[in-house]
Motif scaffolding. Structure first.
Motif, PDB file in Angstrom:
ATOM      1  N   ASN A  39      52.246  64.991  32.278  1.00  0.00           N
ATOM      2  CA  ASN A  39      53.335  65.958  31.825  1.00  0.00           C
ATOM      3  C   ASN A  39      53.057  66.806  32.114  1.00  0.00           C
ATOM      4  O   ASN A  39      52.440  67.625  32.794  1.00  0.00           O
ATOM      5  CB  ASN A  39      53.292  65.975  30.228  1.00  0.00           C
ATOM      6  N   SER A  40      54.091  66.992  32.829  1.00  0.00           N
ATOM      7  CA  SER A  40      54.608  68.320  33.933  1.00  0.00           C
ATOM      8  C   SER A  40      54.305  70.116  32.836  1.00  0.00           C
ATOM      9  O   SER A  40      54.043  70.734  33.870  1.00  0.00           O
ATOM     10  CB  SER A  40      55.415  68.109  35.187  1.00  0.00           C
ATOM     11  N   THR A  42      52.901  71.939  30.280  1.00  0.00           N
ATOM     12  CA  THR A  42      52.368  72.118  29.365  1.00  0.00           C
ATOM     13  C   THR A  42      53.144  72.794  27.914  1.00  0.00           C
ATOM     14  O   THR A  42      54.291  73.732  27.396  1.00  0.00           O
ATOM     15  CB  THR A  42      52.296  74.123  28.992  1.00  0.00           C
ATOM     16  N   GLN A  65      49.130  71.116  31.321  1.00  0.00           N
ATOM     17  CA  GLN A  65      49.837  70.310  32.082  1.00  0.00           C
ATOM     18  C   GLN A  65      48.881  69.087  32.461  1.00  0.00           C
ATOM     19  O   GLN A  65      47.684  69.241  33.062  1.00  0.00           O
ATOM     20  CB  GLN A  65      50.635  70.552  32.922  1.00  0.00           C
ATOM     21  N   SER A  87      55.516  75.206  33.111  1.00  0.00           N
ATOM     22  CA  SER A  87      53.540  74.826  33.618  1.00  0.00           C
ATOM     23  C   SER A  87      53.571  76.471  34.573  1.00  0.00           C
ATOM     24  O   SER A  87      52.888  77.350  34.893  1.00  0.00           O
ATOM     25  CB  SER A  87      52.899  74.422  34.401  1.00  0.00           C
ATOM     26  N   TYR A 102      45.307  73.295  33.649  1.00  0.00           N
ATOM     27  CA  TYR A 102      45.168  72.021  33.735  1.00  0.00           C
ATOM     28  C   TYR A 102      44.100  70.665  33.238  1.00  0.00           C
ATOM     29  O   TYR A 102      42.787  71.032  32.870  1.00  0.00           O
ATOM     30  CB  TYR A 102      45.376  72.097  35.092  1.00  0.00           C
TER      31      TYR A 102
END
Length: 253
Positions: A39-40, A42, A65, A87, A102
């Motif tokens: 997933n890009s 958050t 992310q 993000s 991350y």
């Protein structure tokens, strides 16, 4: 599952991609596994026993992310309200580097302390989905007004990558912003937590998921979204979700 996305107000659209609400059939066994896929964004999620006013808030999740699929054992839930943040907005909202979240998976209180506990209590006491979205909206509006740090150049770069569906040439994008590829990589990772090439790859994979109704088979999906062939797409499915394409889509049935 009944799933809906809710766009944020204009003031928050540079920070929040969307709110989402998921409700599962209470006649089926409860969800006791929390699935994480590449997933890009958050996510901050609130999982409830059900979608009725008296149903308990069971747990909160701050999911950073990530490029790696994971599974977590949790209390059985039927209803989730979440907010998906860009993000690159993490430094602006929380005054930390995006790299600190991350691949993270933690409670809201662990992440925000007293501020997180107070938000959790407000969400638990709210009677409806509409009121809970309003609480989250007010919370993030207050953060926007308090936080001052954001790399606007990288925010633009992220938007270009998303607009192009993950087919961006990173070296050309760096040149467009008058940066060496090394400088661009450093600033991009500080703002998003991702190497730009990996981020580009995840966005391309997300484009396949988003366009699911528009393609009839995986070969078509691969070519329409910039993959060299279906085997490369199959590889990304396994890498980013932990499942083959067939098994992945079974999860939503």
């Amino acid at each position: 599952m009944d799933y809906q996305r809710i766009l944020p107000c204009p003031e928050l659209r540079n920070y929040i991609s969307y709110f989402w609400v998921g409700t599962w059939d209470v006649n089926l066994p409860p969800n006791d596994i929390y699935y994480v896929v590449a997933n890009s964004l958050t996510e901050i999620s609130f999982a409830f026993e059900g979608n009725q006013r008296e149903d308990d808030l069971l747990f909160t999740v701050v999911q950073g992310q990530t490029h790696r699929p994971q599974q977590f054992k949790v209390d059985g839930f039927y209803h989730v309200i979440g907010v998906c943040l860009h993000s690159f907005a993490i430094p602006k909202l929380f005054n930390i580097s995006a790299t600190e979240l991350y691949m993270g998976f933690l409670t809201l209180e662990t992440f925000l302390g007293l501020e997180g506990r107070e938000l959790t209590e407000k969400m638990a006491l709210a009677a409806t989905t509409g009121k809970r979205i309003a609480i989250l909206t007010d919370f993030f509006k207050s953060l926007v007004r308090k936080r001052q740090r954001e790399d606007q150049l990288i925010a633009q770069a992220v938007q270009i990558i998303k607009d192009e569906g993950g087919s961006t040439r990173i070296n050309e994008l760096a040149q467009e912003f008058c940066l060496s590829e090394k400088q661009f990589k450093r600033r991009f990772k500080a703002s998003t937590g991702f190497n730009p090439k990996l981020f580009n790859r995840i966005v391309r994979f997300e484009s396949v998921i988003k366009t699911n109704p528009d393609w009839t088979n995986l070969t078509e999906a691969a070519y329409n979204n910039g993959y060299f062939d279906q085997s490369h797409l199959n590889h990304d499915f396994k890498t980013f979700t932990g499942f083959s394409p067939t098994d992945f889509y079974k999860l939503s049935t």
